[in-house]
Design an enzyme around this catalytic site. Sequence first.
Site, PDB file in Angstrom:
ATOM      1  N   SER A 172      -0.352  -3.839  39.654  1.00  0.00           N
ATOM      2  CA  SER A 172      -0.970  -3.788  40.980  1.00  0.00           C
ATOM      3  C   SER A 172      -0.618  -5.045  41.765  1.00  0.00           C
ATOM      4  O   SER A 172      -0.121  -6.029  41.209  1.00  0.00           O
ATOM      5  CB  SER A 172      -2.495  -3.685  40.855  1.00  0.00           C
ATOM      6  OG  SER A 172      -3.034  -4.922  40.390  1.00  0.00           O
ATOM      7  N   LYS A 173      -0.878  -4.985  43.056  1.00  0.00           N
ATOM      8  CA  LYS A 173      -0.631  -6.139  43.918  1.00  0.00           C
ATOM      9  C   LYS A 173      -1.477  -7.332  43.471  1.00  0.00           C
ATOM     10  O   LYS A 173      -1.046  -8.488  43.573  1.00  0.00           O
ATOM     11  CB  LYS A 173      -0.949  -5.783  45.370  1.00  0.00           C
ATOM     12  CG  LYS A 173      -0.706  -6.918  46.360  1.00  0.00           C
ATOM     13  CD  LYS A 173      -1.004  -6.476  47.767  1.00  0.00           C
ATOM     14  CE  LYS A 173      -0.861  -7.645  48.737  1.00  0.00           C
ATOM     15  NZ  LYS A 173      -1.798  -8.735  48.478  1.00  0.00           N
ATOM     16  N   ARG A 174      -2.666  -7.066  42.952  1.00  0.00           N
ATOM     17  CA  ARG A 174      -3.546  -8.152  42.490  1.00  0.00           C
ATOM     18  C   ARG A 174      -2.887  -8.952  41.374  1.00  0.00           C
ATOM     19  O   ARG A 174      -3.066 -10.164  41.274  1.00  0.00           O
ATOM     20  CB  ARG A 174      -4.892  -7.594  42.021  1.00  0.00           C
ATOM     21  CG  ARG A 174      -5.813  -7.173  43.141  1.00  0.00           C
ATOM     22  CD  ARG A 174      -7.190  -6.823  42.623  1.00  0.00           C
ATOM     23  NE  ARG A 174      -7.150  -5.691  41.709  1.00  0.00           N
ATOM     24  CZ  ARG A 174      -7.140  -4.422  42.099  1.00  0.00           C
ATOM     25  NH1 ARG A 174      -7.168  -4.137  43.386  1.00  0.00           N
ATOM     26  NH2 ARG A 174      -7.117  -3.447  41.203  1.00  0.00           N
TER      27      ARG A 174
END
Length: 505
Positions: free
Chosen positions: A262-264
């Site tokens: 994920s972007k996180r």
Amino acid sequence: MTERKVRVRFAPSPTGALHIGGVRTALYNYLFARQHGGELVFRIEDTDTNRFVPGAEEYIIESFRWLGIKFDEGVSFGGNYGPYRQSERREIYKKYVDQLLEADKAYIAFDTPEELEAKRQATPNFQYDARTRMEMRNSLTLEKEEVDRLIAEGHQYVVRFKITPGIAVHVDDLIRGDVRIMSDILDDKVLYKSADQLPTYHLANIVDDHLMEISHVIRGEEWLPSAPLHVLLYQAFGWEDTMPRFAHLPLLLKPEGKGKLSKRDGDRLGFPVFPLEWHDPKTGEVSSGYREAGYFPEAVINFLAFLGWNPGTEQEIYSIDELAQLFDISKCSKAGARFDYQKGMWFNHEYVLRKSAAEIAALFAPEVKAHGVETTMERVVEVVSMMKDRVTFVKELWPLCSFFFEAPKSYDEKTRKKRWKEDSAQQLTELREVLRGIEPFTVEAQEKVVEQWIEEKGYKLGNIMNAWRLTLVGEGKGPGMFDISAFLGKDETLKRMDKAIEALG
């Protein structure tokens, strides 16, 4: 049966930045098409108007332009199967919606969002399917006159696919083999919405793939649950002979821990998950991109190709054309591929090493100029040839080798304490006079004279060289000392030594 021409497609939705997982999917489609002498189609799936983000389509196209993934036809590329933007194909889809309704393969449903939510609350694990459809408000439970009246009065409706239970659906998957799923677990998916007169992904996808003569559908594993529905739709239309072969790619997994990338993860660990920097027009948030982070597109391609596939050789560096020659989709892993972002950095470093000093210098020169340094390209190339093997990104060159272009303004305290001895000032003053007499002031000439002088004086080579490095560089870094002094020239070398001896004492 005649062998079909290989035609594959990459069909993103313009809902934001292109995730790196989508880039890998497009790359595998590209490699597959090139290996088989086929064609790669670029289609925009924009039937979900609520999620449309301005600028996303242009961003996606620019990403592939930077990466060097070339499409043969599609949005912005032209071709004989257009239009390639689904929002421009409304009339085409409506014809096929009507075909399914007339064949009793689909039905019209008038259930409002509130009615559906009430049903979900009343029935645990509610699914709109053969077991529940007769309890709902649709053309199977209403009289034809009532259905016609509701449509005439402008009531919004959807068209649902009529799934027959008890059927074993077989998905022919190039990676996973024969995937068998019972139709009982499938719900009556919405295929069309009267609200915007557009089909959903499921119908538009099937119709477009059929009409555009797509031979293989290579997509992410997350779409595998949709595959049985798509097989049933092909059968409902009588298109079994033109059904594409599927290949569902493994997920990209987090660098550490469980779950998909994920972007996180990128924000937390400091790596991009988008090909280019993305400016979200809705939130104003800016997300990093591989291009702006300093990656070479070839390195990104090479890195992504190995996430879920391997040619089975010891070699790791390949051009995109070489990858296309070797690519075998049946050798893709079924298991998820861990996103080793540090391996991505390794690939970039390898490409720095493989590129000529002149290529790297052309990228580095603007940075030199931005610091107010006026010099020749020949000088920049000379510095790069000495230093490029020490960096992963071109942007790391300036802090590493600025001393070639600017005299140190201060001297690193830690290095000074460790390298500047009580007798360093006296020894460097003597060295200064030795250097003054050397002609020509080349690496070879300096090395011969200075090392002979050190031996005659009985000095320690390490002490002299470390202290000398501090005077010219300002800290303990850089290539060989004779390389540095030869590049700086005699006048600049002596000038820096004078300044340092006075400052360091």
